[in-house]
Design an enzyme around this catalytic site. Structure first.
Site, PDB file in Angstrom:
ATOM      1  CB  ALA A 160      -0.916  -0.013   1.226  1.00 23.53           C
TER       2      ALA A 160
ATOM      3  NE  ARG B  44      -3.240   5.802 -13.762  1.00 24.85           N
ATOM      4  CZ  ARG B  44      -3.849   4.766 -14.339  1.00 24.85           C
ATOM      5  NH1 ARG B  44      -4.927   4.966 -15.086  1.00 24.85           N
ATOM      6  NH2 ARG B  44      -3.405   3.548 -14.185  1.00 24.85           N
TER       7      ARG B  44
ATOM      8  CG  ASP C 106      -4.047  -1.236  -6.114  1.00 27.68           C
ATOM      9  OD1 ASP C 106      -3.926  -2.479  -6.035  1.00 27.68           O
ATOM     10  OD2 ASP C 106      -3.364  -0.531  -6.878  1.00 27.68           O
TER      11      ASP C 106
ATOM     12  N   GLY D  81       1.640  -7.978 -16.210  1.00 29.20           N
ATOM     13  CA  GLY D  81       2.705  -8.960 -16.379  1.00 29.20           C
ATOM     14  C   GLY D  81       2.131 -10.231 -16.989  1.00 29.20           C
TER      15      GLY D  81
ATOM     16  NE  ARG E 207     -56.066  21.330  20.519  1.00 27.37           N
ATOM     17  CZ  ARG E 207     -56.559  20.148  20.175  1.00 27.37           C
ATOM     18  NH1 ARG E 207     -55.810  19.277  19.504  1.00 27.37           N
ATOM     19  NH2 ARG E 207     -57.786  19.812  20.469  1.00 27.37           N
TER      20      ARG E 207
HETATM   21  C1  UD1 Z   1       2.288  -5.305 -10.966  1.00 26.75           C
HETATM   22  C2  UD1 Z   1       2.994  -6.577 -11.402  1.00 26.75           C
HETATM   23  C3  UD1 Z   1       2.369  -7.091 -12.705  1.00 26.75           C
HETATM   24  C4  UD1 Z   1       0.895  -7.329 -12.491  1.00 26.75           C
HETATM   25  C5  UD1 Z   1       0.212  -6.062 -11.949  1.00 26.75           C
HETATM   26  C6  UD1 Z   1      -1.205  -6.354 -11.558  1.00 26.75           C
HETATM   27  C7  UD1 Z   1       5.316  -6.393 -10.706  1.00 26.75           C
HETATM   28  C8  UD1 Z   1       6.702  -6.065 -11.113  1.00 26.75           C
HETATM   29  N1  UD1 Z   1       4.388  -6.277 -11.634  1.00 26.75           N
HETATM   30  O1  UD1 Z   1       2.538  -4.337 -11.966  1.00 26.75           O
HETATM   31  O2  UD1 Z   1       2.989  -8.290 -13.107  1.00 26.75           O
HETATM   32  O3  UD1 Z   1       0.270  -7.731 -13.680  1.00 26.75           O
HETATM   33  O4  UD1 Z   1       0.889  -5.563 -10.792  1.00 26.75           O
HETATM   34  O5  UD1 Z   1      -1.848  -5.183 -11.205  1.00 26.75           O
HETATM   35  O6  UD1 Z   1       5.094  -6.780  -9.575  1.00 26.75           O
HETATM   36  N2  UD1 Z   1       3.816  -0.882  -4.645  1.00 26.75           N
HETATM   37  C9  UD1 Z   1       4.460  -0.555  -3.461  1.00 26.75           C
HETATM   38  N3  UD1 Z   1       5.765  -0.183  -3.513  1.00 26.75           N
HETATM   39  C10 UD1 Z   1       6.457  -0.118  -4.680  1.00 26.75           C
HETATM   40  C11 UD1 Z   1       5.791  -0.455  -5.873  1.00 26.75           C
HETATM   41  C12 UD1 Z   1       4.479  -0.832  -5.811  1.00 26.75           C
HETATM   42  O7  UD1 Z   1       3.855  -0.618  -2.394  1.00 26.75           O
HETATM   43  O8  UD1 Z   1       7.638   0.219  -4.639  1.00 26.75           O
HETATM   44  C13 UD1 Z   1       2.414  -1.294  -4.591  1.00 26.75           C
HETATM   45  C14 UD1 Z   1       1.503  -0.324  -5.325  1.00 26.75           C
HETATM   46  O9  UD1 Z   1       0.964   0.624  -4.459  1.00 26.75           O
HETATM   47  C15 UD1 Z   1       0.416  -1.232  -5.877  1.00 26.75           C
HETATM   48  C16 UD1 Z   1       1.141  -2.554  -6.090  1.00 26.75           C
HETATM   49  O10 UD1 Z   1       2.281  -2.516  -5.290  1.00 26.75           O
HETATM   50  O11 UD1 Z   1      -0.613  -1.442  -4.951  1.00 26.75           O
HETATM   51  C17 UD1 Z   1       1.476  -2.795  -7.545  1.00 26.75           C
HETATM   52  O12 UD1 Z   1       2.379  -1.829  -7.971  1.00 26.75           O
HETATM   53  P1  UD1 Z   1       2.326  -1.232  -9.429  1.00 26.75           P
HETATM   54  O13 UD1 Z   1       3.465  -0.319  -9.586  1.00 26.75           O
HETATM   55  O14 UD1 Z   1       0.981  -0.719  -9.726  1.00 26.75           O
HETATM   56  O15 UD1 Z   1       2.624  -2.542 -10.289  1.00 26.75           O
HETATM   57  P2  UD1 Z   1       2.259  -2.764 -11.788  1.00 26.75           P
HETATM   58  O16 UD1 Z   1       3.242  -2.064 -12.629  1.00 26.75           O
HETATM   59  O17 UD1 Z   1       0.843  -2.510 -12.024  1.00 26.75           O
HETATM   60 CA    CA Z   2      -0.844  -1.338 -11.009  1.00 26.96          CA
END
Ligand code: UD1
Ligand code: CA
Length: 455
Positions: A13, A19, A107, A143, A425
């Site tokens: 989280a 966005r 999320d 992914g 009243r």
């Molecule tokens: C990630 C997955 C992808 C998958 C997708 C599904 C990886 C490398 N990729 O991609 O394979 O299909 O989710 O939605 O794992 N977050 C942190 N700290 C960070 C980065 C992210 O807490 O440093 C949390 C974000 O808040 C989010 C979740 O991890 O809730 C996913 O991160 P996000 O950057 O959205 O990953 P995607 O690129 O969507």
């Molecule tokens: Ca994402």
């Protein structure tokens, strides 16, 4: 599941949620009246997880507070260098933990308990790491899950994928589980030499396989794994949740006259053979009993509706409203923090707040409990079988004895004894012939003015 294996979860989280264009962190936005973070917490607990760590960013003070409220452990990830890095920031919390750990996203609120339970279950049976995947016609930036002979061999992020990999429609939901030891051991080898220069959690699949471990995919519905990035996604998640609740309610024997216009909260409970009319909204904490009818256009929150009670149309039940068996709150009636006894009726245009009504009370149209003096709320009690005349103002604190009778239009400021008649009243006085004299005089004046104008 092997019964003795302990379960933990790491909820990611730490995102920025730009966005959403929101001052509140994304994961605190609600679906069905419950914050997404709480949905995911409930999911983990319902799948038998005892230990939950929320990974939050330095800037997410509101998420941190909410996570503490939910009883979660907190790990701070600062800066945010990718999902793998995020999971690693929870490592200290699981140093002595002997068991399985699942990674969840805060999320992604709609995953079913059974699907997560399946992910844990395969760890006990057939694999060292399990990834929750889903098929979609629009794989976009997800992914890709690359399988061979029924085993997962690697996860490739869209940005790093070749055309053949991009064509794969089996995608990573983000949820995965493994023995905590295995996961952290593999994470120690993850590098950030990819298109995003991030430490990818997804890289642990290849790393684990290279050390002789096995990986499998557990399938989820696309709808379950819907991730919320923008408010439009939040609306989609809400829609999916409502659709699910409507089906569940009807399958359980609740009549929904117009299902598409009935809106539930995450914890709405309705017994079989209750009936809900069109355009009814349930806020959190609502319970409706068997045989009750909620007519169209009602708003019900934090309230219970007893057996065979009649609510609405156009009624509002606010927190703490308890409508007894066979009771009634009719059109334009608002009830707040009040107990309405069995068979008591408030049929039209009333506000009943901070009140206790006995059984068989009849509350006339336009009755108001004057419960608030600008500083505190005061109690109104009404005994069994009392009759409250129309347009009564009950100035609380006040007590109306059982069987008492209140004449219409009273401003009732003193307690009324049992079986008494209360009149509060002004006395009426009739002036014989007054209206006729008045009309005659006015008509004469009008004629005079007309004659003057015509001259
Ligand atoms: C990630 C997955 C992808 C998958 C997708 C599904 C990886 C490398 N990729 O991609 O394979 O299909 O989710 O939605 O794992 N977050 C942190 N700290 C960070 C980065 C992210 O807490 O440093 C949390 C974000 O808040 C989010 C979740 O991890 O809730 C996913 O991160 P996000 O950057 O959205 O990953 P995607 O690129 O969507
Ligand atoms: Ca994402």
């Amino acid at each position: 599941m092997s019964n003795n294996s302990k379960r933990a979860a790491i909820i990611l989280a730490a995102g920025k949620s730009t966005r959403m264009k929101s001052s509140k962190s994304k994961v605190l936005h609600e679906v069905g009246g419950l914050a997404m973070l709480a949905w995911v917490t409930n999911l983990a607990r319902s799948a038998g997880v005892e230990k939950i760590i929320a990974v939050v960013g330095e800037g997410n003070a509101d998420v941190r507070a909410a996570a503490e409220n939910l009883g979660l452990e907190i790990a701070i990830q600062e800066p945010q260098l990718g999902t793998g890095h995020a999971v690693l920031s929870a490592k200290a919390h699981l140093e002595d933990f002997e068991g399985d750990v699942a990674v969840l996203y805060a999320d992604t609120p709609l995953i079913k308990t059974q699907t997560l339970a399946d992910v844990f279950a395969v760890l006990a049976k057939s694999a060292d790491v399990a990834v929750m995947g889903f098929e979609t016609q629009f794989p976009a930036s997800y992914g890709r899950l690359i399988e061979q002979d029924g085993e997962l061999v690697k996860i490739v992020e869209a940005k790093d994928a070749n055309p053949a990999e991009l064509a794969v429609k089996l995608c990573n939901s983000g949820v995965m589980a493994a023995k905590a030891h295995d996961m952290f051991a593999a994470l120690g080898h993850v590098r950030n030499d990819n298109a995003n220069a991030e430490y990818y959690l997804t890289d642990i699949i290849e790393i684990m396989r290279n050390s002789g471990k096995s990986a499998v995919v557990v399938h989820a519905n696309e709808e379950e794994v819907l991730g919320v990035n923008a408010r439009s996604d939040l609306a989609l998640a809400e829609q999916a949740f409502q659709a699910h609740m409507r089906t569940q309610m009807m399958d359980a024997g609740v009549t929904l006259r117009s299902p598409d216009t009935t809106f539930f909260s995450w914890d709405t409970e309705i017994e079989a053979e209750a009936e809900i009319g069109a355009n009814v909204v349930f806020g959190p904490g609502s319970y409706v009993s068997r045989g009750a009818v909620v007519h169209p256009f009602c708003h019900i929150e934090g309230a219970t509706v007893g057996k065979d009670a009649q609510i609405g149309p156009f009624a509002r039940l606010r927190p703490g409203a308890h409508m007894g068996e066979n009771s009634k709150a009719g059109n334009f009636v608002e009830v707040k923090k009040s107990v309405i006894g069995k068979g008591s009726k408030i049929s039209h245009l009333s506000y009943i707040g901070d009140a206790v009504l006995g059984e068989g009370v009849n509350v006339g149209a336009g009755t108001i409990t004057c419960n608030y003096d600008g500083y505190s709320k005061h109690l109104t009690t009404i005994g069994d079988g009392a009759f409250i005349g129309t347009n009564s103002s009950l100035v609380a604190p006040i007590s109306i004895g059982s069987g008492a009778y209140l004449g219409s239009g009273g401003v009732i400021t003193n307690d009324v004894p049992k079986d008494a008649l209360a009149l509060g009243r002004a006395k009426q006085s009739n002036k014989e012939g007054w209206a006729k004299r008045y009309r005659t005089a006015q008509e004469k004046r009008k004629q005079k003015r007309k004659q003057k104008r015509d001259k």
